[in-house]
Design an enzyme around this catalytic site. Structure first.
Site, PDB file in Angstrom:
ATOM      1  CG  HIS A  57     -10.637  10.779 -10.373  1.00 48.32           C
ATOM      2  ND1 HIS A  57     -10.775   9.646 -11.436  1.00 48.32           N
ATOM      3  CD2 HIS A  57     -11.081   9.707  -9.266  1.00 48.32           C
ATOM      4  CE1 HIS A  57     -10.766   8.441 -11.033  1.00 48.32           C
ATOM      5  NE2 HIS A  57     -11.215   8.657  -9.693  1.00 48.32           N
ATOM      6  CG  ASN A  91     -16.005   5.352  -4.478  1.00 51.15           C
ATOM      7  OD1 ASN A  91     -15.640   6.433  -4.018  1.00 51.15           O
ATOM      8  ND2 ASN A  91     -15.091   4.473  -4.588  1.00 51.15           N
ATOM      9  CG  ASP A 148     -14.220   6.174  -9.921  1.00 54.16           C
ATOM     10  OD1 ASP A 148     -13.410   6.208 -10.978  1.00 54.16           O
ATOM     11  OD2 ASP A 148     -13.582   6.328  -8.776  1.00 54.16           O
ATOM     12  CG  ASN A 240      -9.384  -0.601 -11.093  1.00 53.08           C
ATOM     13  OD1 ASN A 240      -9.090  -0.790 -11.910  1.00 53.08           O
ATOM     14  ND2 ASN A 240     -10.528  -0.892 -10.484  1.00 53.08           N
ATOM     15  CG  ASP A 267      -8.051   7.111  -8.855  1.00 56.63           C
ATOM     16  OD1 ASP A 267      -9.147   7.483  -7.793  1.00 56.63           O
ATOM     17  OD2 ASP A 267      -8.042   6.078  -9.400  1.00 56.63           O
TER      18      ASP A 267
END
Length: 382
Positions: A57, A91, A148, A240, A267
């Site tokens: 991620h 994204n 995501d 987030n 992330d």
């Protein structure tokens, strides 16, 4: 590449021993005592050799947001942090939802020849949650699909994606807002139609309780927690999901101990200073992720073997990669660390373009000294 690493503490998910490690043609050839070889030799006395880390991620921001991060800066930051495999979220701008964008990214990654980058496709076109991508076309490039950054609100879309993930053998990585509610919804769909589900960045005790409930029913799926969500609680910094309470953090750590959380996913979400001032959610952390996690694990009596399981072995196994262990026949993707070294996070020294990390000045444990990919030394901080 051929290499001999001498006098090193060898630790992975399954072993903890003092040994030599011989690498031949990028593969671990032998792990044992007093190995003799004509290969280039590294004396690693006092240091620990781990399988390099695999991040399922991360955000590399190419194409479209190269002012936040680009493929080279992101990969070099990852290598500094001990990572050699990165799964990059879709994204981007344009969104990675078609063959042209996928080929553009893969060509750039190939030319850089740094990390192993697994580019993720979005589940829906333009991340709009309305129409799914052409899975038949995108499956030729990736087996990972995620919207995501946005939640798939449409239950029919998630149901279709999970059913196809079973039929076509790919994995859906789900981003969940509101967290506990959407996690439960996705697990109920999974229980109904089957499929291959991975739940991203959980942060709440209530979410963990739901995950425990479904895992105890033998529903097969995986989930992750980030370094920052176990490092500190109640931090007023935009990520987030948000930083949670002390009770939530304690529950996550207990969930790690009990085996309900499968992996650490960074992330890593680099932003410019201006974007961060405008409240863009995210943290730049891939260079210090290992050190943050190791500090938390030390403070909570969790073994380094467990860390290696969650940062190397489990994600490699999920991705069907022959790395993540220091074992004969495995790819020589390795990281040499000083487990005794304590240092303070200094965002001004980040290789990443993103300096957005609220833990600047915080002390962490364990420093990456060298990162090896396929037997080649790609980062050296000795």
């Amino acid at each position: 590449m051929n290499l001999l690493i001498k006098n090193v503490n060898v630790i992975d998910a399954t072993r903890d021993m003092h040994a030599d490690v011989m690498i031949e043609n990028g593969i671990i050839k032998e792990v044992g005592q007093n190995i003799r070889s004509e290969y280039e030799s590294i004396d690693a006395k006092g240091l620990t050799l781990l399988p390099s880390f695999v991040d399922m991620h991360t955000h590399l921001r190419t194409p479209g947001y190269e002012y936040k991060e680009d493929l080279e800066s992101g990969q070099r930051a990852a290598l500094k942090g001990g990572f050699t495999t990165l799964c990059a979220m879709a994204n981007t701008n344009p969104v990675c939802d078609n063959e042209d964008v996928m080929e553009f990214i893969n060509e750039k990654v190939k030319n850089l020849n740094l990390c192993n980058v697994v580019q993720i496709s979005s589940v829906t076109k333009n991340l709009d949650g309305v129409e799914t991508v052409d899975f038949d076309k995108m499956i030729k490039y990736t087996k990972l699909f995620s919207d995501d950054g946005k939640t798939i609100e449409n239950e029919d879309i998630m149901r279709k994606a999970l059913k196809l993930s079973k039929d076509m053998n790919f994995k859906v990585l789900t981003h969940c807002d509101s967290e506990e509610e959407i996690v439960r919804r996705d697990l109920e769909i999974l229980e109904d139609v089957g499929g291959n589900l991975h739940i991203c960045h959980i942060s709440l005790k209530s979410t963990l309780d739901t995950i425990r409930e479904f895992k105890d029913k033998n529903i097969k799926f995986t989930c992750e927690v980030t370094p920052h969500h176990i490092f500190k609680s109640n931090i007023d910094y935009k990520v987030n999901p948000s930083f949670a309470t002390t009770e939530d953090v304690g529950a996550l750590i207990q969930g790690i101990k009990e085996g309900y959380i499968d992996i650490i996913g960074t992330d890593h979400a680099p932003h410019s200073m201006e974007d961060k001032k405008n409240n863009a959610p995210g943290i730049s952390n891939i260079e210090v992720a290992f050190s943050m996690v190791y500090r938390v694990f030390k403070e909570n009596d969790i073994s380094i073997n467990k860390l290696s399981e969650m940062m190397s072995y489990n994600p490699a196994r999920i991705l069907n990669l022959k790395c993540g262990l220091i074992k004969e026949g495995y790819v020589a993707d390795l990281v040499l660390v000083d487990l005794n070294k304590k240092y303070k996070i200094d965002t001004s020294k980040f290789i990443s373009k993103g300096k957005n990390n609220p833990f600047d000045g915080y002390e962490v444990c364990g420093e990456v000294k060298m990162t090896i990919k396929g037997g080649a030394i790609l980062y050296d901080n000795r």
